[in-house]
Design an enzyme around this catalytic site. Structure first.
Site, PDB file in Angstrom:
ATOM      1  N   THR A 245      -2.154   2.429  -7.636  1.00  7.81           N
ATOM      2  CA  THR A 245      -2.229   1.615  -8.846  1.00  7.81           C
ATOM      3  C   THR A 245      -2.319   2.368 -10.159  1.00  7.81           C
ATOM      4  O   THR A 245      -3.164   3.229 -10.357  1.00  7.81           O
ATOM      5  CB  THR A 245      -3.434   0.642  -8.816  1.00  7.81           C
ATOM      6  N   ARG A 273       0.412  -7.181   3.536  1.00 11.41           N
ATOM      7  CA  ARG A 273      -0.814  -7.338   2.743  1.00 11.41           C
ATOM      8  C   ARG A 273      -0.467  -7.223   1.249  1.00 11.41           C
ATOM      9  O   ARG A 273       0.228  -6.310   0.832  1.00 11.41           O
ATOM     10  CB  ARG A 273      -1.828  -6.264   3.132  1.00 11.41           C
ATOM     11  N   VAL A 274      -0.947  -8.169   0.472  1.00 11.73           N
ATOM     12  CA  VAL A 274      -0.760  -8.125  -0.976  1.00 11.73           C
ATOM     13  C   VAL A 274      -2.129  -7.971  -1.610  1.00 11.73           C
ATOM     14  O   VAL A 274      -3.071  -8.686  -1.252  1.00 11.73           O
ATOM     15  CB  VAL A 274      -0.064  -9.416  -1.472  1.00 11.73           C
ATOM     16  N   GLY A 275      -2.250  -7.038  -2.525  1.00  9.02           N
ATOM     17  CA  GLY A 275      -3.537  -6.817  -3.178  1.00  9.02           C
ATOM     18  C   GLY A 275      -3.666  -7.614  -4.461  1.00  9.02           C
ATOM     19  O   GLY A 275      -3.019  -8.645  -4.652  1.00  9.02           O
ATOM     20  N   ASP A 276      -4.501  -7.109  -5.336  1.00  4.58           N
ATOM     21  CA  ASP A 276      -4.763  -7.805  -6.598  1.00  4.58           C
ATOM     22  C   ASP A 276      -3.682  -7.548  -7.644  1.00  4.58           C
ATOM     23  O   ASP A 276      -3.517  -8.344  -8.573  1.00  4.58           O
ATOM     24  CB  ASP A 276      -6.118  -7.359  -7.162  1.00  4.58           C
ATOM     25  N   THR A 296      -7.891  -1.039 -11.085  1.00  7.41           N
ATOM     26  CA  THR A 296      -7.511  -0.268  -9.902  1.00  7.41           C
ATOM     27  C   THR A 296      -8.702  -0.315  -8.944  1.00  7.41           C
ATOM     28  O   THR A 296      -9.801  -0.680  -9.341  1.00  7.41           O
ATOM     29  CB  THR A 296      -7.200   1.203 -10.234  1.00  7.41           C
ATOM     30  N   GLY A 297      -8.486   0.093  -7.705  1.00  9.47           N
ATOM     31  CA  GLY A 297      -9.579   0.069  -6.734  1.00  9.47           C
ATOM     32  C   GLY A 297      -9.378  -1.043  -5.719  1.00  9.47           C
ATOM     33  O   GLY A 297      -8.269  -1.573  -5.581  1.00  9.47           O
TER      34      GLY A 297
HETATM   35  N1  GLY Z   1      -5.880  -2.431  -6.434  1.00  7.62           N
HETATM   36  C1  GLY Z   1      -4.780  -2.168  -5.639  1.00  7.62           C
HETATM   37  C2  GLY Z   1      -4.793  -2.799  -4.326  1.00  7.62           C
HETATM   38  O1  GLY Z   1      -5.860  -3.087  -3.794  1.00  7.62           O
HETATM   39  O2  GLY Z   1      -3.746  -3.024  -3.780  1.00  7.62           O
END
Ligand code: GLY
Length: 399
Positions: A245, A273-276, A296-297
């Protein structure tokens, strides 16, 4: 540009903001006309802020992301276009292993990318999730924003959309580096099937090797997630790259606020999987009248708490960027209750970071865990630099 931004260009750019401002007459009262006076809009000092990948990577060129974005902004480029041109640098940089080309792949070894962007003045937004084969997902997110009625396209549909627009679709976005790290991870989680040639020295009587393999299979390294974190601890993967990120946000001299987030997501994630990062309100939120926050994180923490939105709402209610970020981090901490997500101190066993700007151009970089090693990037008229992230908690997520 090195680190100094051309001051004359900066002043020229800000002068445009003045001349475009309103010049008006004073109101009449009691039938007396007051002298005309000039309402001079307060100029904003432009700022671009991001995580450290916006400072450390140049893809062999002259600028890092925050410098490129800042330069575009002071030269009058649209704020979001300048930010996206900025993040294209680490997206394309094969050395950066958390974003775009060469980002760490999913569990199947496939690079799947997420991105979104928001344009404050236009109140436009677009994103792509789990897209494969395109080095710069931020440009596809921008196209979703500009060319469709939608805010999010995912998977093969997002790729098909990009193909229709003429983007080059590549079979594989892995680099030698990202593929080698994926292979190392496979050896750690599946040592019976993925062998390390450098350790294949034992034959017949060397039971030591079998013992070692057995121990490794029983160890924490047989858990997907912990195996990845162990590689971070050992310095094989930059901590920033494990969740990937870049989030990059900016404000122009005339107060235009925009933001973009782009990532390869969690290393070794379950495919799909989709993140934030592509989710408005989670990995990025912009309200052109209030400010911007992006992250990020650990993405799941932001998906659960919609933290970027929460930070902008905190600023709407009068908090400074720093207080708004700290308050949101406390919300994440309070909502982290499962023991698998807690460290031995009962605190979140993960980090999450926010990059925040308000309408006045005030900024903050905050993290669940702060230390002098934890930085964020900023570019102002004085050039680009890394600054310490303000941490909510002390120590490390792993202790
Ligand atoms: N913050 C990036 C993710 O968790 O995909």
């Amino acid at each position: 540009m090195d680190t100094k931004i051309n001051r004359r260009r900066f002043l020229q750019a800000t002068a445009v903001g003045v001349s475009a401002g309103s010049v008006g007459l004073g109101k009449r009262s009691n039938n007396r006309t007051k002298s005309p006076h000039v309402f001079t809009p307060k100029l904003i000092s432009p700022v671009v802020i991001s995580d450290t990948s916006g400072y450390r990577y140049r893809n062999g060129g002259s600028y890092n992301a925050v410098e490129r974005a800042f330069k575009g902004i002071i030269e009058g480029e649209d704020t979001l276009e300048a930010l996206i041109a900025g993040v294209n640098i680490p997206e394309l940089d094969p050395e950066e292993s958390g974003i775009g080309y060469g980002g760490l792949p999913n569990a199947d070894g496939v690079v799947q990318l997420d991105s979104c962007c928001m344009h404050g003045p236009k109140k436009w937004a677009g994103g792509v999730a789990a897209i494969e084969g395109i080095r710069t997902p931020s440009l596809i997110a921008k196209s979703v924003m500009e060319l469709t009625d939608h805010h999010l396209l995912a998977g093969s549909g997002a790729q098909q959309f990009a193909r229709q627009l003429g983007f080059v679709i590549e079979d594989d976005l892995n680099t030698e580096k990202s593929r080698a790290l994926w292979l190392e991870w496979k050896r750690r989680i599946d040592p019976e099937h993925f062998l390390d040639p450098s350790k294949r020295k034992g034959f017949k009587d060397s039971s030591g090797d079998r013992d070692e393999i057995g121990a490794r299979m029983r160890s924490k390294a047989d858990e997907f997630y912990r195996a990845g974190l162990a590689m971070v601890d050992e310095g094989l993967i930059e901590e920033n790259s494990f969740w990937g990120t870049i989030n990059c946000n900016g404000i122009s001299p005339s107060g235009d606020i925009c933001g973009v987030t782009t990532t390869s997501g969690l290393a070794w994630k379950i495919p799909g999987r989709v993140g934030d990062s592509p989710i408005l309100g989670a990995g990025l939120y912009v309200d052109g009248d209030i400010g911007v926050a992006g992250s990020t994180g650990r993405g799941e923490a932001n998906l659960y708490n919609l933290t970027s939105f929460l930070i902008v709402e905190n600023m709407r209610h009068g908090m400074s960027p720093l207080d708004a970020g700290m308050s949101a981090l406390k919300r994440i901490e309070a909502n982290t209750v499962e023991s698998r997500l807690l460290n031995s101190r009962g605190l979140p066993a993960f980090d999450v970071r926010f990059f925040i700007l308000n309408k006045k151009g005030e900024s903050a970089g905050v993290a669940m865990y702060g230390s002098q090693q934890k930085k964020y990037a900023i570019c102002t008229e004085n050039g680009s630099e890394e600054r310490d992230l303000e941490g909510l908690l002390e120590g490390s997520p792993n202790e």
